[in-house]
Write a protein that holds these residues in place. Structure first.
Motif, mmCIF file in Angstrom:
data_model
loop_
_atom_site.group_PDB
_atom_site.id
_atom_site.type_symbol
_atom_site.label_atom_id
_atom_site.label_comp_id
_atom_site.label_asym_id
_atom_site.label_seq_id
_atom_site.Cartn_x
_atom_site.Cartn_y
_atom_site.Cartn_z
ATOM 1 N N MET A 1 0.846 -1.188 0.000
ATOM 2 C CA MET A 1 0.000 0.000 0.000
ATOM 3 C C MET A 1 0.885 1.244 0.000
ATOM 4 S SD MET A 1 -2.672 -1.383 2.904
ATOM 5 C CE MET A 1 -3.962 -0.173 2.622
ATOM 6 N N SER A 2 0.389 2.307 -0.621
ATOM 7 C CA SER A 2 1.171 3.553 -0.655
ATOM 8 C C SER A 2 0.873 4.433 0.547
ATOM 9 C CB SER A 2 0.867 4.321 -1.946
ATOM 10 O OG SER A 2 -0.502 4.687 -1.997
ATOM 11 N N ILE A 3 0.104 3.926 1.493
ATOM 12 C CA ILE A 3 -0.286 4.652 2.704
ATOM 13 C C ILE A 3 0.008 3.783 3.923
ATOM 14 C CG2 ILE A 3 -2.094 6.059 1.624
ATOM 15 C CD1 ILE A 3 -4.109 3.898 2.522
ATOM 16 N N PRO A 4 0.070 4.394 5.118
ATOM 17 C CA PRO A 4 0.218 3.562 6.323
ATOM 18 C C PRO A 4 -0.926 2.558 6.438
ATOM 19 C CG PRO A 4 0.670 5.864 6.825
ATOM 20 C CD PRO A 4 0.129 5.839 5.422
ATOM 21 N N LYS A 5 -0.624 1.407 6.952
ATOM 22 C CA LYS A 5 -1.589 0.303 6.990
ATOM 23 C C LYS A 5 -2.836 0.629 7.808
ATOM 24 C CE LYS A 5 -1.699 -4.666 7.979
ATOM 25 N NZ LYS A 5 -0.883 -5.832 8.390
ATOM 26 N N ASP A 6 -2.680 1.473 8.823
ATOM 27 C CA ASP A 6 -3.804 1.762 9.711
ATOM 28 C C ASP A 6 -4.364 3.170 9.513
ATOM 29 O OD1 ASP A 6 -3.759 -0.764 10.980
ATOM 30 O OD2 ASP A 6 -2.047 -0.127 12.180
ATOM 31 N N LEU A 7 -4.144 3.766 8.356
ATOM 32 C CA LEU A 7 -4.669 5.100 8.091
ATOM 33 C C LEU A 7 -6.180 5.017 7.886
ATOM 34 C CD1 LEU A 7 -3.863 8.061 7.733
ATOM 35 C CD2 LEU A 7 -3.586 7.619 5.293
ATOM 36 N N THR A 8 -6.930 5.743 8.720
ATOM 37 C CA THR A 8 -8.386 5.707 8.702
ATOM 38 C C THR A 8 -8.941 5.869 7.297
ATOM 39 O OG1 THR A 8 -8.503 6.629 10.929
ATOM 40 C CG2 THR A 8 -10.463 6.871 9.570
ATOM 41 N N PHE A 9 -9.995 5.127 6.992
ATOM 42 C CA PHE A 9 -10.782 5.227 5.773
ATOM 43 C C PHE A 9 -10.027 4.744 4.533
ATOM 44 C CE2 PHE A 9 -12.745 7.748 2.222
ATOM 45 C CZ PHE A 9 -13.971 7.103 2.220
ATOM 46 N N LEU A 10 -8.866 5.333 4.234
ATOM 47 C CA LEU A 10 -8.151 4.948 3.023
ATOM 48 C C LEU A 10 -7.698 3.498 3.079
ATOM 49 C CD1 LEU A 10 -5.984 8.096 2.200
ATOM 50 C CD2 LEU A 10 -8.165 7.407 1.178
ATOM 51 N N SER A 11 -7.247 3.053 4.247
ATOM 52 C CA SER A 11 -6.852 1.645 4.369
ATOM 53 C C SER A 11 -8.043 0.757 4.714
ATOM 54 C CB SER A 11 -5.765 1.489 5.439
ATOM 55 O OG SER A 11 -6.250 1.862 6.714
ATOM 56 N N ASP A 12 -9.097 1.349 5.277
ATOM 57 C CA ASP A 12 -10.261 0.546 5.677
ATOM 58 C C ASP A 12 -10.925 -0.118 4.481
ATOM 59 O OD1 ASP A 12 -9.865 1.238 8.305
ATOM 60 O OD2 ASP A 12 -11.393 2.806 8.339
ATOM 61 N N SER A 13 -10.956 0.586 3.340
ATOM 62 C CA SER A 13 -11.600 -0.011 2.166
ATOM 63 C C SER A 13 -10.798 -1.207 1.653
ATOM 64 C CB SER A 13 -11.792 1.038 1.067
ATOM 65 O OG SER A 13 -10.616 1.774 0.837
ATOM 66 N N ALA A 14 -9.470 -1.152 1.763
ATOM 67 C CA ALA A 14 -8.653 -2.298 1.369
ATOM 68 C C ALA A 14 -8.896 -3.477 2.311
ATOM 69 C CB ALA A 14 -7.174 -1.907 1.376
ATOM 70 N N LYS A 15 -8.990 -3.178 3.605
ATOM 71 C CA LYS A 15 -9.255 -4.248 4.578
ATOM 72 C C LYS A 15 -10.633 -4.861 4.342
ATOM 73 C CE LYS A 15 -6.373 -1.965 8.031
ATOM 74 N NZ LYS A 15 -6.378 -1.127 9.258
ATOM 75 N N MET A 16 -11.616 -4.013 4.014
ATOM 76 C CA MET A 16 -12.958 -4.515 3.732
ATOM 77 C C MET A 16 -12.953 -5.434 2.515
ATOM 78 S SD MET A 16 -16.399 -2.300 2.968
ATOM 79 C CE MET A 16 -16.495 -1.788 4.675
#
Length: 314
Positions: A1-16
């Motif tokens: 990912m190009s963002i921190p793994k636990d960055l709210t919302f932006l990483s949440d969609s990947a986790k979903m």
């Protein structure tokens, strides 16, 4: 990912998306997620996916506009809002145009996240006229950066993990990044006084899952269908979740001393005028970007009368 793994919302969609894949497949299909820099640097995701060094990357599409010009369509100043952008991608043929740009680098593109309009940015000085952009060093991505540079700014892209230190140490004077709930996680309110709206540069933006084309072609039809379905579910969640979550966060910023302001109307008018000039120049430079830009404009315009007829009085 190009963002921190636990960055709210932006990483949440990947986790979903990962959770959906595992649920649909009985745990046989999914994604092992690595934050920015854990596997490869954020700025090297595309080349590593292209070569097959890593099978996939989750990233802001516009980050790759310097390599693949059509990727700039990920954020169009004064362009399509989130719902229109999502519709153009998946109904209006937008994703097919974008894919042709990535075919050249052996990468499949799935558009799985559309971000709602972003704020105009964090500043340590007031913006009362376009002259206030002259000499301003700002973190901004995509075509919006080119527009600001027309007014004498020095706007350039920085990955999420580098922005705070750049602001703190004075390497940049201002920054935009994402929605309030995301900006809070990055701490911009601790080092910038003014929070400007509207996000003229990015009324809607696209995050994507890039998959090495050999990996994609090696999947079964059922596996590819699962990825498409999980991607669509994540996309719809991003559209539904974001709007109502922002106001409480803005109010929290204000309670902590942040001054929330709007750009003056005459500043927005001059930004719009310059945006149209810059977009036409970019469209003339690259035929595929021009095709995407004109396609998006026509798609948005096609709903114009319908939208006007359906608009209710306030």
């Amino acid at each position: 990912m190009s963002i921190p793994k636990d960055l709210t919302f932006l990483s949440d969609s990947a986790k979903m998306m990962d959770e959906s894949l595992r649920a649909m497949s009985g745990g046989e299909v999914g994604m092992e997620l690595y934050g920015s820099g854990e596997l490869v640097p954020a700025g090297e995701i595309l080349e590593n996916v292209s070569s097959g060094a890593i099978p996939a990357g989750w990233t802001f599409l516009g980050q790759w506009g310097g390599t693949i010009p059509v990727a700039q369509i990920a954020a169009t100043p004064f362009g399509a809002g989130p719902e229109q952008l999502a519709a153009w991608l998946h109904v209006g043929g937008g994703l097919e145009i974008i894919q042709r740009g990535f075919d050249e680098v052996n990468v499949k593109v799935l558009a799985c996240h559309v971000t709602n309009p972003e704020p105009g940015g964090w500043f340590n000085k007031e913006i009362n006229s376009v002259e206030d952009f002259n000499g301003l060093k700002m973190r901004m991505s995509g075509v919006g950066a080119r527009v600001l540079n027309e007014f004498g700014a020095s706007a350039q892209f920085l990955p999420a993990g580098e922005i705070y230190l750049a602001l703190e140490r004075g390497r940049i004077d201002a920054s935009e990044f994402s929605l309030p709930i995301i900006d809070k996680d990055l701490g911009f309110n601790q080092i910038a006084k003014y929070y400007y709206y509207p996000g003229w540069h990015q009324p809607g933006s696209i995050d994507v899952l890039l998959i090495n084309m050999d990996v994609w072609n090696g999947m079964s039809d059922a596996e590819r269908a699962m990825y498409d379905a999980a991607c669509q579910q994540a996309l719809q969640w991003t559209l539904a979740y974001a709007p109502s979550a922002q106001t409480p966060q803005i109010e929290e910023f204000e309670a902590g001393g942040t001054e929330v302001k709007r750009f003056p109307d005459d500043v927005l008018m001059k930004l719009r005028e310059t945006t149209e000039k810059v977009l036409e120049e970019e469209a003339a430079k690259d035929a595929l970007y021009g095709e995407a830009y004109n396609s998006m404009k026509e798609f948005v315009a096609s709903s114009g009368r319908w939208t006007s007829l359906q608009t209710l009085p306030e």
